[in-house]
Motif scaffolding. Structure first.
Motif, PDB file in Angstrom:
ATOM      1  N   ARG A  15      -8.689  61.889 -31.838  1.00  0.00           N
ATOM      2  CA  ARG A  15      -9.996  61.956 -32.471  1.00  0.00           C
ATOM      3  C   ARG A  15     -10.111  60.938 -33.615  1.00  0.00           C
ATOM      4  N   ILE A  16      -9.119  60.939 -34.482  1.00  0.00           N
ATOM      5  CA  ILE A  16      -9.173  60.040 -35.654  1.00  0.00           C
ATOM      6  C   ILE A  16      -8.120  58.952 -35.537  1.00  0.00           C
ATOM      7  N   LEU A  17      -7.024  59.290 -34.874  1.00  0.00           N
ATOM      8  CA  LEU A  17      -6.001  58.261 -34.658  1.00  0.00           C
ATOM      9  C   LEU A  17      -6.574  57.206 -33.717  1.00  0.00           C
ATOM     10  N   GLY A  18      -6.225  55.977 -33.996  1.00  0.00           N
ATOM     11  CA  GLY A  18      -6.727  54.897 -33.152  1.00  0.00           C
ATOM     12  C   GLY A  18      -8.075  54.369 -33.601  1.00  0.00           C
ATOM     13  N   LYS A  19      -8.640  54.992 -34.625  1.00  0.00           N
ATOM     14  CA  LYS A  19      -9.949  54.534 -35.118  1.00  0.00           C
ATOM     15  C   LYS A  19      -9.744  53.544 -36.283  1.00  0.00           C
TER      16      LYS A  19
END
Ligand code: FES
Length: 973
Positions: A208-212
């Motif tokens: 969800r937030i990782l990779g953003k």
């Protein structure tokens, strides 16, 4: 007259100010004294540009301008940008694009860009690079800075820009067939900044937030030039410390007389070896117990390099402190010096450590501090059975880290008479432990605070100023501030080990069956990190191709040069440079396709790393096998992006003054130190459902605070803004070994993930009570809420208030520790495209592309920033950077005018592509990215030089003189 002051009236940031300034005082000093802390000190000769301000709208180096000469002028500092809490578009763009890493150069870069845009609202890329050229940045590759200025210019012209982000692509089954976004082929040969490309296998679980591309959580304050660095603090009664350094490379101090210095009005303390207990230590900030030898004392009666410590002073002003240093009379018995490690090992060479109280030197008479030997298999037998034997010797230089913020430290006693050390360090917990015996205080009476750090790159994994500053505070009972000059950074801090690298390789039926490596590591005058850097070099240099028969022999040698220490790459880059060039040479000699030769030999998933047990890091290691690797995919993606094979074919028919070349190297690194590195993290829930994340991990500008917060947010179902990070303070944050060994994402991230999972359990448990649910595993935590299967929900704020005030009252909090028995290697393929001027020997690098497997990419913008910055430092290592000394050990280039690091206008196109893997042992599948980025540029450029000219270059840096004479030798051969 010396202390005379005059008033000057300036309009600073649109406000009229009268400053009382000294006659010779620079504008830099005057502005900082008036609390304009965004104006930074970085060098002594106006070369670095981090002190840039706008003077009547034009960028000037404030260190080169006398304050009295600008009476009546209009000055703009970064504090003057933005209005009513709104940021200037340049500040926002620098944040969004990831142009801010440590942020130390940011004020000067933004002001330089502002001056450009005020004159030229639609600048070309070359004009932007030229405007940034006056401000050195050591963290980035200037890529995001150029992009930031472009975006800000567009916004100021009233154009619409879309949110800045990376590019995503799915990894197809047939990697060789991958079609990249057109821009990544660079068919136009330009160097415009590209966003990072992240290629993901289909099977990778979504996040969800990782990779953003979350903006770094400290970016806003850095973009505003807030006073967040060690030196941006003035304490009442603070004294100024100064260090007297040795002018000789090797000398005994017969006597030292400080009486005249002590008598100087304004001097509060002068300390020499006569005043400080002789406590032996090693200055490298490493885990307990640090490897022997403990070959230093705070102040000694012998000096072993130009720049070695002699005496320290604390005085009312920096000027008085400098004057006091001049009054210290030192009677030196000058001794013969040795600066060449091979000569240092010979019989009859000067003995650098002849003191009786240093234990653990392998052979002091021959200046060999460590002798390392490790072997697996039967190397001689395998050599005897090989079809071919190849040998190669390679040499790498002593490189300076050149973090723009120098070493700086402020010490004071708090209201409980505990010693507080506010310092620019990568290792606050190691510093607390190491400094305690040197100053005679127990650990419990010492607190180390790490504010924002202006870069370190390994040089701040070291006890450099903290003991000296603390001695002065204890002697005076006053706050003391010490800062290195840029010259002292070159002469009195640390550097990369220069290495001589000798490989022998046996090849049988196209396979590397045996390899031996003899390594000489020049550790300079002291041995800190000497064992571990060179052990890592041997391990990585013999594991990339992992032959079953391998031997590593190493001598780590003292010389009368400034000590070597930790520097990003940590031995691995030197030895991988050697093996990569030799592998190219072998393929060339055997007429093999070099990529396929390497492919058939490099380390693959499931293989044990044969030397991992014998070559730990300064101690016995552990058996390890590789569990994830996308090296093959990285190579294939890079081959396509660069059109490697067809360019190599085209280059065969060149015959002109300017020859084009393309090169490739593969590299691996590690993620923390297996079975040793430990980190802890504490998470605590607040009344509004936000969380404090307390970590001892040390963000040097890398963005580690941000990615650790992203990990916590991922688990807790909250946005990033709900995580308030505090790092690091030995009184308030849990232990972390510090920022080194590429360990923060992997090890500290593991601790954050565990702590967040524990908090999640507590939240669900409490929500169970509030929702009257029997099984908390039925509950879902997302979007700041806990949701029951029937759709009812409670917010995190409601849970927080209930748990603190209403029901089963308790603090929802958790601390978790993490270590790993493994150090999974990230892998990468580095490509370089160059042009060689055969008349001058000058190499122009046109493109650097790194395709990296660092496991899961937690934040593509900060990760790409790491890769670009690493490539930029490697570019300097490859082409220009080398600390030089004469035969007596005097430094020849201890300043930024003579020691050339890359500037914005000189940079090639720098592209970053990630191929993600899901490392089973890593938090959310992550490995590391900080150091692998520096490993591949030198061998890739060596490969490109051969492609262009047919010449193998085996000694770095590839200066025009070296290249030219190699070309001439080849012509005559
Ligand atoms: Fe430029 Fe660190 S961000 S020096």
């Amino acid at each position: 007259m010396e202390n005379a002051k005059v008033d000057v009236t300036l309009t600073i940031n649109n406000k009229l100010r009268t400053l009382s300034v000294g006659l010779g005082e620079s504008l830099l000093v005057a502005l900082r004294r008036a609390s304009y802390f965004s104006v930074k000190y970085g060098c002594d000769d106006g070369t670095c540009g981090v002190c840039t301000v706008l003077l009547n709208g034009k960028p000037v180096r404030s260190c080169k301008v006398k304050a009295i000469d600008v009476d009546g002028a209009e000055i703009t500092t970064l504090e003057g940008l933005g209005r009513n809490g709104e940021l200037h578009p340049l500040q926002s763009a620098f944040m969004e694009t990831g142009a801010i890493q440590c942020g130390y150069c940011t004020p000067a870069q933004i002001l330089s860009a502002k001056a450009l845009l005020d004159q030229n609202p639609d600048p070309t890329e070359d004009e932007i690079r030229k405007s940034l050229n006056g401000v050195l940045c050591r963290c980035t590759g200037y890529v995001r800075g150029v992009e930031a200025v472009k975006r800000a210019a567009a916004i100021l012209r009233g154009e619409k820009v879309s949110p800045y982000t990376h590019v995503e692509q799915t990894l197809p089954d047939e990697v060789e067939q991958i079609e990249l976004p057109e821009a990544f082929y660079r068919r136009d040969g330009g160097r415009n900044p590209l966003p990072p490309l992240v290629i993901t296998p289909r099977a990778m679980p979504p996040t969800r937030i990782l990779g953003k591309p979350e903006v770094k959580i400290d970016a806003r304050k850095l973009a505003q030039g807030r006073p967040v660095f060690t030196d941006d603090l003035h304490l009442d009664g603070m004294l100024y410390g100064a260090l007297l350094t040795s002018p000789h490379a090797h000398a005994r101090i017969r006597n030292i007389d400080a009486s005249r210095a002590r008598a100087l009005p304004g001097v509060h303390a002068v300390l020499t070896y006569k005043d400080i207990p002789r406590v032996k230590y090693a200055s490298g900030g490493q885990s307990y117990p640090q490897p022997l030898p403990y070959d230093q004392v705070s102040l000694d009666d012998k000096v072993r390099h130009v720049g070695d410590r002699v005496a320290i002073v604390a005085a009312e002003t920096p000027e008085i402190a400098q004057r006091a240093l001049e009054l210290i009379e030192v009677d030196y018995e000058v001794l013969p010096a040795v600066v060449d490690p091979e000569r240092a090992m010979q019989d009859g060479a000067p003995v650098i450590h002849d003191e009786p109280d240093t234990e653990g030197i392998y052979d002091a008479q021959h200046n060999v501090v460590h002798h390392i030997a490790a072997e697996v298999g039967d190397v001689e037998q395998a050599f005897a059975e090989a079809d071919h034997l190849f040998e190669g010797e390679y040499r790498t230089p002593k490189q300076q880290q050149v973090h723009l913020e120098p070493h700086v430290c402020i010490t004071y006693l708090d209201e409980d008479d505990r010693l507080v050390i506010r310092t620019s360090t990568q290792v606050p917990f190691h510093i607390r432990r190491m400094v305690a015996p040197l100053i005679g205080l127990p650990v419990r009476r010492i607190r180390v605070i790490k504010p924002r750090i202006g870069g370190g790159f390994g040089n701040k994994q070291e006890l450099i100023l903290e003991d000296l500053c603390a001695h002065l505070t204890l002697a005076t009972m006053r706050p003391v501030r010490m800062v290195y000059s840029r010259t002292q950074e070159f002469t009195s801090s640390r550097s990369r080990h220069a290495n001589i690298i000798r490989y022998r390789i046996g090849v049988k039926e196209g396979k590397v069956t045996a390899a031996s490596l003899y390594l000489i590591g020049d550790t300079g005058a002291y041995g800190a990190h000497g064992l571990t850097v060179n052990m890592v070099g041997g391990f990585k240099g013999l594991t990339l191709y992992n032959p079953p028969n391998a031997r590593f022999i190493c001598d780590v040698v003292y010389t009368n040069t400034p000590p070597a220490g930790a520097f990003r790459g940590y031995g691995a880059m030197q030895c991988q440079y050697g093996i990569e060039v030799l592998m190219e040479e072998i393929a060339d000699k055997l007429g093999l396709d070099v990529v396929e030769f390497k492919r058939s030999n490099w380390l693959k998933i499931g293989e044990p790393m044969h030397l991992s047990k014998q070559l730990g890091e300064g101690r016995e290691g552990v058996e390890q096998a590789i569990q994830s690797s996308a090296l093959a995919q990285c190579v294939d993606v890079g081959l396509r992006a660069t059109d490697f094979k067809s360019k190599r074919r085209q280059h065969r028919s060149q015959n002109a003054r300017y020859l084009h070349g393309i090169g490739m190297a593969v590299v691996m690194h590690g993620s923390g130190i297996a079975n040793l590195d430990m980190a802890a993290a504490t998470l605590k829930m607040n009344d509004d459902g936000s969380f404090n994340l307390l970590i001892g991990a040390t963000d040097l500008g890398t963005g580690s605070d941000t990615i650790l917060a992203q990990m916590a947010a991922e688990v807790l179902g909250i946005p990033l803004e709900d995580v308030i990070v505090y790092s690091s303070d030995t009184d308030f944050t849990p232990f972390d070994k510090g920022a080194y060994a590429s360990s923060t994402t992997y090890i500290s991230g593991g601790a954050v993930r565990k702590a967040a999972l524990r908090i999640k359990d507590q939240i669900l448990e409490h929500a169970k009570l509030m929702l009257d649910i029997s099984d908390p595993s039925d509950l879902v935590l997302e979007n700041r809420k806990v949701i029951a299967p029937d759709g009812r929900s409670v917010t995190l704020a409601e849970i927080a208030l209930s748990s603190l005030h209403q029901q089963n009252q308790h603090q929802i909090m958790a601390t978790a520790s993490h270590m790993s028995p493994l150090s999974p290697p990230p892998t990468a393929a580095q490509f370089a495209e160059i042009v060689v001027d055969t008349q001058t020997g000058r190499i122009s690098v046109e493109r650097l592309l790194m395709v990296v497997d660092c496991g899961r990419v937690i934040n593509p913008i900060t990760a790409a920033g790491q890769v670009e910055g690493g490539m930029a430092q490697a570019l300097g290592f490859t082409l220009t950077e080398e600390m030089l000394f004469d035969q007596e050990g005097h430094p020849l280039n201890p300043n930024l005018a003579k020691y050339h690091i890359p500037r914005a206008a000189e940079m090639p196109a720098m592209d970053v592509i990630f191929v993600q893997t899901d490392e089973p042992s890593g938090p959310f599948g992550a490995k590391s990215v900080a150091e692998i980025s520096i490993d591949g540029v030198a061998p890739a450029i060596a490969s490109a030089i051969h492609d262009a000219t047919g010449v193998w270059m085996r000694e770095l840096p590839y200066t025009p003189e070296r290249v030219k004479s190699a070309l001439q030798r080849a012509k005559m051969a």
